[in-house]
Design a protein around this motif. Structure first.
Motif, mmCIF file in Angstrom:
data_model
loop_
_atom_site.group_PDB
_atom_site.id
_atom_site.type_symbol
_atom_site.label_atom_id
_atom_site.label_comp_id
_atom_site.label_asym_id
_atom_site.label_seq_id
_atom_site.Cartn_x
_atom_site.Cartn_y
_atom_site.Cartn_z
ATOM 1 N N LEU A 227 2.504 30.679 13.577
ATOM 2 C CA LEU A 227 1.932 31.891 14.169
ATOM 3 C C LEU A 227 1.698 31.670 15.659
ATOM 4 O O LEU A 227 1.024 30.723 16.059
ATOM 5 C CB LEU A 227 0.605 32.243 13.489
ATOM 6 N N ILE B 183 1.538 39.628 17.677
ATOM 7 C CA ILE B 183 1.808 38.646 16.629
ATOM 8 C C ILE B 183 3.272 38.227 16.748
ATOM 9 O O ILE B 183 4.179 39.064 16.673
ATOM 10 C CB ILE B 183 1.542 39.242 15.232
ATOM 11 N N GLY C 4 -1.145 37.546 9.970
ATOM 12 C CA GLY C 4 -1.372 37.100 11.343
ATOM 13 C C GLY C 4 -2.494 37.848 12.028
ATOM 14 O O GLY C 4 -3.299 37.262 12.754
#
Length: 269
Positions: free
Chosen positions: A77, A94, A127
Motif C-alpha cells: 500500500l 491509494i 487501503g
C-alpha cells in the motif's frame, strides 16, 4: 456542518480526472462541507493516467509501507497526497503499482473492463480504512461515490466491524446511473469470502454486475442519495424497499442546500 468530520471516498474526482457526474459531485460535496466549517478528508485511487507532476502528488512515507492481503496475495500500500489550492482541500490517493500504474481507469485501450477491477475495489476499500486508522481520524459521516468505492460499506460493517474509530460513523452512498456494462470477475464473491465475509452477505455478487454491486453498498449504508436522474428501475425499486433515509435526485445547483440538510436532519439525527 461546523466541526463535523466527513470522509469522502470516491472512484473519480476533478481536477484529477475528466468531468462526469461522479467526479463533479465528488468535488462539489466536500467543497460544500469545507465552506460550511466541516472537517473533510477525500480518498480516491491513484490511477496511472493522473499526472503526478502537474498535480504535485507526493508519497506520504509515514502512511505507506504496509501490505494488504488480497485473495491470498500481499500487495504493498502506497499513500500519496495532493491539494486543490483554491479550495484548500487535501486529497489522499491509494496506490499500488500492480493495480493502479496502468494508464486506464477502469477499461483497457479496447474498452474492456480490467480483469482485476474486483481486486482493485477490494484493495481500495481496505487501503482507505487502514489509512484513516493511521491518521487516527474518526469521521461522523463516510460518503461513498462511484462503483470502485462501493465495497467500502461492506468492509466497514463486516471486516472492520470491531474498529472503534468507526463505531459511530454513518455511511452514505450516492447511487449514480450505470457505471459499467457487463460484469466484474465471476470469482469476486470468493475473493471477498477470503476475508472472512460469508458468501450469504454478498449473494448478489454471484453475478457482479453494476446493479448488484451497488445493492451491496446500499445494504451496508445508513442512508442513500440518488445522484442521477437515470437510475435503473431495478436499483430504484431495491432502494425503495430499504428502511433508510433516501435523498431523491436534485440538480447540481440545488445540491449544496439539499446535501447539507440531508446530512444534518437525516444522517446525523
Amino acid at each position: 456542518m461546523t466541526g463535523k468530520k466527513i470522509l469522502f471516498v470516491s472512484s473519480e474526482l476533478v481536477p484529477y480526472l475528466p468531468e462526469n457526474q461522479v467526479s463533479l459531485m465528488s468535488y462539489e460535496a466536500p467543497r460544500m462541507v469545507n465552506s460550511k466549517g466541516g472537517q473533510i478528508r477525500i480518498f480516491m485511487p491513484r490511477y496511472g493516467n493522473i499526472n503526478e507532476r502537474r498535480h504535485q502528488l507526493h508519497e506520504v512515507i509515514r502512511l505507506s509501507g504496509m501490505n494488504l492481503v488480497i485473495n491470498d496475495m500481499d500487495m504493498p500500500l502506497i499513500i500519496k497526497v495532493a491539494s486543490i489550492p483554491r479550495e484548500r482541500i487535501q486529497v489522499y490517493f491509494i496506490d499500488n503499482e500492480e493495480y493502479f500504474k496502468r494508464k486506464g481507469t477502469f477499461f483497457d485501450k479496447d474498452g474492456n473492463l480490467f480483469a482485476d477491477n474486483d481486486e482493485r475495489a477490494i484493495f481500495f476499500a481496505k487501503g482507505v480504512v487502514e489509512t484513516v486508522k493511521k491518521l487516527n481520524w474518526s469521521p461522523d459521516i463516510i460518503h461513498v461515490h462511484g462503483w470502485m468505492a462501493s465495497l467500502l460499506p461492506l468492509y466497514l460493517r463486516e471486516y472492520y466491524a470491531d474498529e472503534p474509530i468507526f463505531a459511530d460513523s454513518k455511511i452514505v452512498t450516492s447511487v449514480y446511473e450505470k457505471g459499467y456494462e457487463g460484469a466484474l470477475d465471476i470469482k469476486m464473491q470468493e475473493k471477498i469470502a477470503f476475508d472472512g465475509i460469508d458468501h450469504a452477505k454478498v449473494s448478489s455478487l454471484k453475478t457482479p454486475e453494476y446493479n448488484n454491486l451497488l445493492k451491496v453498498a446500499v445494504d451496508y449504508s445508513d442512508a442513500i442519495i440518488l445522484a442521477s436522474e437515470a437510475i435503473s428501475d431495478d436499483l430504484t425499486e431495491y432502494i425503495s424497499k430499504q428502511d433508510k433515509p433516501v435523498l431523491p435526485y436534485v440538480s447540481f445547483q440545488e445540491a449544496e442546500e439539499a446535501y447539507s440538510d440531508f446530512y444534518n436532519t437525516e444522517v446525523l439525527k
